[in-house]
Motif scaffolding. Structure first.
Motif, PDB file in Angstrom:
ATOM      1  N   TRP A 110       0.814  -1.217   0.000  1.00  9.72           N
ATOM      2  CA  TRP A 110       0.000   0.000   0.000  1.00  9.72           C
ATOM      3  C   TRP A 110       0.845   1.264   0.000  1.00  9.72           C
ATOM      4  O   TRP A 110       0.334   2.352  -0.264  1.00  9.72           O
ATOM      5  CB  TRP A 110      -0.908   0.027   1.234  1.00  9.72           C
ATOM      6  N   THR A 111       2.132   1.156   0.303  1.00 10.65           N
ATOM      7  CA  THR A 111       2.946   2.365   0.484  1.00 10.65           C
ATOM      8  C   THR A 111       4.149   2.454  -0.447  1.00 10.65           C
ATOM      9  O   THR A 111       4.859   3.453  -0.430  1.00 10.65           O
ATOM     10  CB  THR A 111       3.426   2.470   1.943  1.00 10.65           C
ATOM     11  N   SER A 112       4.366   1.462  -1.275  1.00 10.56           N
ATOM     12  CA  SER A 112       5.460   1.484  -2.247  1.00 10.56           C
ATOM     13  C   SER A 112       4.908   1.923  -3.599  1.00 10.56           C
ATOM     14  O   SER A 112       3.998   1.286  -4.144  1.00 10.56           O
ATOM     15  CB  SER A 112       6.080   0.092  -2.373  1.00 10.56           C
ATOM     16  N   GLU A 113       5.436   3.005  -4.146  1.00 15.15           N
ATOM     17  CA  GLU A 113       4.975   3.487  -5.450  1.00 15.15           C
ATOM     18  C   GLU A 113       5.106   2.408  -6.510  1.00 15.15           C
ATOM     19  O   GLU A 113       4.205   2.203  -7.322  1.00 15.15           O
ATOM     20  CB  GLU A 113       5.737   4.751  -5.838  1.00 15.15           C
ATOM     21  N   GLU A 114       6.236   1.707  -6.510  1.00 16.46           N
ATOM     22  CA  GLU A 114       6.475   0.661  -7.503  1.00 16.46           C
ATOM     23  C   GLU A 114       5.445  -0.465  -7.391  1.00 16.46           C
ATOM     24  O   GLU A 114       4.877  -0.910  -8.391  1.00 16.46           O
ATOM     25  CB  GLU A 114       7.885   0.087  -7.323  1.00 16.46           C
TER      26      GLU A 114
ATOM     27  N   VAL B 258       3.537   8.480  -3.314  1.00 19.05           N
ATOM     28  CA  VAL B 258       3.362   8.234  -1.887  1.00 19.05           C
ATOM     29  C   VAL B 258       4.385   9.056  -1.118  1.00 19.05           C
ATOM     30  O   VAL B 258       5.578   8.969  -1.378  1.00 19.05           O
ATOM     31  CB  VAL B 258       3.576   6.741  -1.541  1.00 19.05           C
ATOM     32  N   ASP B 259       3.897   9.862  -0.189  1.00 10.04           N
ATOM     33  CA  ASP B 259       4.756  10.575   0.754  1.00 10.04           C
ATOM     34  C   ASP B 259       4.322  10.082   2.131  1.00 10.04           C
ATOM     35  O   ASP B 259       3.410  10.628   2.742  1.00 10.04           O
ATOM     36  CB  ASP B 259       4.558  12.081   0.612  1.00 10.04           C
ATOM     37  N   LEU B 260       4.948   9.000   2.594  1.00  8.04           N
ATOM     38  CA  LEU B 260       4.507   8.276   3.775  1.00  8.04           C
ATOM     39  C   LEU B 260       4.856   9.010   5.068  1.00  8.04           C
ATOM     40  O   LEU B 260       5.855   8.725   5.723  1.00  8.04           O
ATOM     41  CB  LEU B 260       5.091   6.865   3.788  1.00  8.04           C
ATOM     42  N   ARG B 261       3.996   9.956   5.398  1.00  7.96           N
ATOM     43  CA  ARG B 261       4.069  10.703   6.657  1.00  7.96           C
ATOM     44  C   ARG B 261       2.678  11.250   6.921  1.00  7.96           C
ATOM     45  O   ARG B 261       1.881  11.402   5.989  1.00  7.96           O
ATOM     46  CB  ARG B 261       5.085  11.841   6.574  1.00  7.96           C
TER      47      ARG B 261
END
Length: 105
Positions: free
Chosen positions: A29-33, A52-55
């Motif tokens: 769910w959090t990896s762009e690739e 995704v900017d995971l913050r």
């Protein structure tokens, strides 16, 4: 969806069980690739864009493309809760939603 004063925003909670380690599901769910490989409504569609900017407050955005007519559907939101690998929450709005806030742009 409208955020008018007399109507609270809708919420959708999705709970699923996968035969995979929690970290692998969270990363999907959090990896762009990885998002580009699975986020689409049909198998033959493409997902050319995933950001995704995971913050907390960071943007999340995807664009899906229909291979038959080239039409694109995009949307995004921002992360509201991150507890890797146990919990991930984010807002969501389709690009064509009237009055939508521009995320990740």
């Amino acid at each position: 969806m409208s955020d008018s004063p007399d109507r609270a925003p809708a919420a959708l909670r999705i709970v699923r069980t996968f035969d995979a380690p929690a970290t692998a599901v969270f990363d999907a769910w959090t990896s762009e690739e990885v998002l580009r490989r699975w986020w689409r409504p049909e198998r033959d569609w493409e997902t050319p864009e995933a950001e995704v900017d995971l913050r907390i407050g960071g943007p999340f955005r995807v664009t899906m493309r229909n291979p038959h007519d080239g039409a694109e559907n995009s949307g995004g939101g921002e992360f509201t809760d991150i507890d890797r690998p146990h919990r991930l929450a984010f807002t969501w709005t389709w690009d064509d939603t009237p009055g939508r806030r521009q995320f990740g742009r």
